[in-house]
Each structure stands twice: as C-alpha cells, then as structure tokens.
Design an enzyme around this catalytic site. Structure first.
Site, PDB file in Angstrom:
ATOM      1  N   ASP A 289      15.110  36.427  -0.499  1.00 46.41           N
ATOM      2  CA  ASP A 289      16.370  35.738  -0.233  1.00 46.41           C
ATOM      3  C   ASP A 289      17.156  35.683  -1.559  1.00 46.41           C
ATOM      4  OD1 ASP A 289      18.130  33.787   1.125  1.00 46.41           O
ATOM      5  OD2 ASP A 289      17.192  32.334  -0.198  1.00 46.41           O
TER       6      ASP A 289
ATOM      7  N   ASP B  48      20.299  33.172  -2.362  1.00 49.47           N
ATOM      8  CA  ASP B  48      20.746  31.840  -2.800  1.00 49.47           C
ATOM      9  C   ASP B  48      19.571  30.891  -2.963  1.00 49.47           C
ATOM     10  OD1 ASP B  48      23.593  32.120  -2.936  1.00 49.47           O
ATOM     11  OD2 ASP B  48      23.633  32.219  -0.745  1.00 49.47           O
TER      12      ASP B  48
HETATM   13  C1  LIG Z   1      29.273  31.535   7.706  1.00 50.30           C
HETATM   14  N1  LIG Z   1      28.719  30.698   6.649  1.00 50.30           N
HETATM   15  C2  LIG Z   1      27.399  30.461   6.438  1.00 50.30           C
HETATM   16  N2  LIG Z   1      27.223  29.673   5.384  1.00 50.30           N
HETATM   17  C3  LIG Z   1      25.970  29.190   4.782  1.00 50.30           C
HETATM   18  O1  LIG Z   1      25.476  30.228   3.963  1.00 50.30           O
HETATM   19  C4  LIG Z   1      24.053  30.275   4.034  1.00 50.30           C
HETATM   20  C5  LIG Z   1      23.647  31.663   3.692  1.00 50.30           C
HETATM   21  O2  LIG Z   1      22.469  32.003   4.252  1.00 50.30           O
HETATM   22  P1  LIG Z   1      21.151  32.479   3.496  1.00 50.30           P
HETATM   23  O3  LIG Z   1      21.275  33.847   2.945  1.00 50.30           O
HETATM   24  O4  LIG Z   1      20.064  32.233   4.472  1.00 50.30           O
HETATM   25  O5  LIG Z   1      21.063  31.567   2.249  1.00 50.30           O
HETATM   26  P2  LIG Z   1      20.014  30.420   1.978  1.00 50.30           P
HETATM   27  O6  LIG Z   1      18.719  30.851   2.554  1.00 50.30           O
HETATM   28  O7  LIG Z   1      19.973  30.363   0.493  1.00 50.30           O
HETATM   29  O8  LIG Z   1      20.543  29.189   2.585  1.00 50.30           O
HETATM   30  C6  LIG Z   1      23.723  29.792   5.420  1.00 50.30           C
HETATM   31  O9  LIG Z   1      22.494  29.129   5.428  1.00 50.30           O
HETATM   32  C7  LIG Z   1      24.914  28.881   5.804  1.00 50.30           C
HETATM   33  O10 LIG Z   1      24.599  27.504   5.690  1.00 50.30           O
HETATM   34  C8  LIG Z   1      28.439  29.400   4.883  1.00 50.30           C
HETATM   35  N3  LIG Z   1      28.797  28.647   3.814  1.00 50.30           N
HETATM   36  C9  LIG Z   1      30.109  28.544   3.534  1.00 50.30           C
HETATM   37  N4  LIG Z   1      30.474  27.819   2.468  1.00 50.30           N
HETATM   38  N5  LIG Z   1      31.078  29.156   4.276  1.00 50.30           N
HETATM   39  C10 LIG Z   1      30.778  29.918   5.376  1.00 50.30           C
HETATM   40  O11 LIG Z   1      31.661  30.467   6.029  1.00 50.30           O
HETATM   41  C11 LIG Z   1      29.395  30.044   5.685  1.00 50.30           C
HETATM   42 MG   LIG Z   2      18.167  30.615   0.002  1.00 46.73          MG
END
Ligand SMILES: C[n+]1cn([C@@H]2O[C@H](COP(=O)(O)OP(=O)(O)O)[C@@H](O)[C@H]2O)c2nc(N)[nH]c(=O)c21
Ligand SMILES: [Mg+2]
Length: 313
Positions: free
Chosen positions: A57, A59
């Site tokens: 992953d 973030d």
């Molecule tokens: C569509 N969208 C999704 N996210 C968030 O971005 C994250 C990205 O998903 P991920 O890659 O699973 O990251 P993570 O595992 O580190 O959390 C998701 O979990 C959502 O909460 C979003 N966050 C923002 N700020 N704006 C958006 O439009 C948006």
């Molecule tokens: Mg993450």
C-alpha cells in the site's frame, strides 16, 4: 542491522532463527504465530530473490503514520486537494463527499456489498468533479515535494535492496497515482522494478477529464483486479510474496495470486492501537505498532541477500 557471523552461519545452514532477529522481539512487534513466520522466513530465504515479489500500500505504509517533528503527512488525495489552482467548488464538493462516504468506508457494521457500492459512487463522483479545468502535473509535483521526506526510515535502503535483487515491487493504491509516483520519484525510489497501480488523472484537450480506468477503490485492491493487467504476467511465477499495509483491507492485496503462493503479511498499526491489535494480529502475520521504519522487511531481505551471496560463491 547487519547480521552477525553466527546469523550468517545459520543462513548458510538454511535456518533463520527468529530469536536472532532482535527486531521481531521488540515490544511493539506482535506475531500471532511466530512458528509460521519462521517457516515462511526460511522458505523465502531458501527460495531466493527470483521467487520474491512485494505488494505494498502507499499512504501511511510507504509514508509514515507519524513524523518525529509532529508535522502531518498528507495522503495522495490530500496532495491533490492542496493544489491551489483547484476551483473552490471542487474542494467544497470533495469535502462533502468525504464527509458522506468516509464514515461508510470505515463502518464495521455495514455489509460489504453495500460498502463496495458506496465506494464506487465516491470514486465516480470525485472523478466527475475533476472535469473541465486545468491542473498541471508540475503543481502536484510542487506539493508532493514537501512530502518526499515522509517515507518511513530506511525506505531508501529497502528500495535499493529490492532493486539490486531485481525483486518486483507493486505499489497498490486506491489513492491518486499522480501523487504516488511524484512522491516516489522525488524521494529517488522510483526504480525500474517498481510499478504503481492506482487511479491516474485523465486529460482531454489539455483539460482534466476524470480518472483513467479501471477504478481502484478501497475494497477492490487485490490482484484479481489485475487479472488482465500486464503486471500479472510479470509476477505470476513469483510465489513468495511480502504484503505490506496499514489498513486491514490491505492484507487482501495479493488475494488473486495462485493458492500455492506463500505470503507474509506485515501490518503497520498506529491509530487506536490497543483496540485494533487483536484484529490486526488475526489479519497480518507481523504487526508493528508505531514503527515508523522499514527495518522489519529489510531484515528479511538482508537474510535473502546474504543467502544468495553464499549460494553464488
Ligand atoms: C475517492 N476518495 C477516496 N479517498 C480516500 O483515499 C483512501 C485511499 O485508499 P488507499 O490506497 O486504500 O489508502 P490507505 O490504505 O492508505 O487508506 C481511501 O481509503 C479513501 O478514504 C479520498 N480522499 C479524499 N480526500 N478525496 C477523495 O475524493 C477520496
Ligand atoms: Mg494506507
């Protein structure tokens, strides 16, 4: 972090003794089944780099969950939203969507099919908002440059080692790929063995036109989503997989690989550590609590590299 003579001897004799990897016995490292970890570590070391792949992953897995100076780390969508040329209307509506859908994403009581439906709506609506105005990659790069130092400690060493050993790394993110690649490039870890599968901005006649397909949302982040992706051909014969994530759903990122594969799952836990520990321990083989480094995956790769060096003598 180097290995002692005795540890090297153990590797030569085909055994890693988990007892020797001091990091795994720190208070903040939890393993539900150390015997299984030991068995997989040994298999990975014996199998060598040619059978290994990493799926991670982005973030708060490649980036830190907490910086020592207390400054925040923006997520990949956070980097997009910090671009000043975005219309105010986009920011307002994007915040409204976040307020509506984020609670659904993390609600432990809602059925998965409902959550998936809502996530598809969220990513679709965000894509629809990103239409008809300009946003240069250089602006994303300028914001991302502030976060190039937010990678976990020893990330450079980890990516250097993976590159040296030709081990493919998939950075799998439901966030925004343009930010992910920008941070990785500016941190000098975007080596040729690194691929990013994520949501990328699409442009038409120089203006934004939503996201490219296919959509990667929080609940379709597994390699079945990649079935027809060229990445799959590259890695399908690599059956020793290191999976790294910070969210419980990240543990499924390698679900699409053949059942005979061996997977070690490393979970980085930070928020609500006490309440979440049991779930994390049931989901990940190794749980690292507030560990803002890459030292544990690095220890495994160092053992792989040593063994390989001995094999090649
Ligand atoms: C569509 N969208 C999704 N996210 C968030 O971005 C994250 C990205 O998903 P991920 O890659 O699973 O990251 P993570 O595992 O580190 O959390 C998701 O979990 C959502 O909460 C979003 N966050 C923002 N700020 N704006 C958006 O439009 C948006
Ligand atoms: Mg993450």
């Amino acid at each position: 972090m180097g290995l002692s003579k005795e540890q090297e001897r153990n590797i030569v004799e085909n055994v890693i003794r988990l007892e020797d990897i001091a990091l795994l016995w720190n208070d903040n490292c939890k393993m539900k089944n150390p015997e299984r970890v030991k068995q997989i570590f040994n298999e990975f070391v014996m199998g060598g780099p040619d059978r290994l792949q990493v799926v991670s992953d982005f973030d708060y897995t490649i980036t830190k969950q907490r910086k020592s100076d207390g400054s925040p780390v923006l997520s990949s969508f956070g980097i997009l939203n910090a671009c000043e040329s975005l219309p105010t209307k986009f920011i307002e509506e994007s915040n409204n969507l976040h307020n509506k859908y984020r609670p659904i994403e993390i609600d432990p009581h809602l059925p998965m099919d409902e959550k998936v439906q809502c996530m598809i709506e969220w990513w679709t609506k965000t894509g629809e908002l990103l239409v008809g105005f300009k946003l240069e990659q250089s602006e994303i790069d300028a914001v991302a440059s502030k976060y190039k130092d937010s990678l976990r400690d020893n990330s450079h060493k980890l990516f250097d080692t993976l590159n040296r050993l030709n081990i493919p790394v998939l950075v799998f993110s439901a966030g925004l790929g343009n930010s992910v690649i920008s941070v990785l490039k500016q941190a000098n870890v975007m080596y040729p063995n690194v691929s990013v599968i994520s949501n990328f901005l699409q442009y038409k006649n120089g203006l934004l036109d939503g996201f490219q397909k296919p959509m990667i949302h929080s609940f379709n982040k597994n390699e079945t989503a990649l079935d027809r992706h060229k990445y799959y051909d590259l890695v399908h014969n690599r059956d020793h997989i290191i999976v790294m994530g910070d969210s419980l759903g990240d543990a499924d990122m390698a679900n699409g690989v053949p059942a005979s594969s061996h997977i070690i799952k490393i979970g980085f836990l930070y928020d609500h550590a006490e309440e979440s520990l049991e779930k994390y321990m049931n989901t990940f083989d190794i749980v690292l609590i507030d560990d803002q480094t890459m030292n544990v995956p690095l220890a495994l790769l160092e053992a792989v590299e040593k063994k390989e060096a001995v094999r090649n003598i």
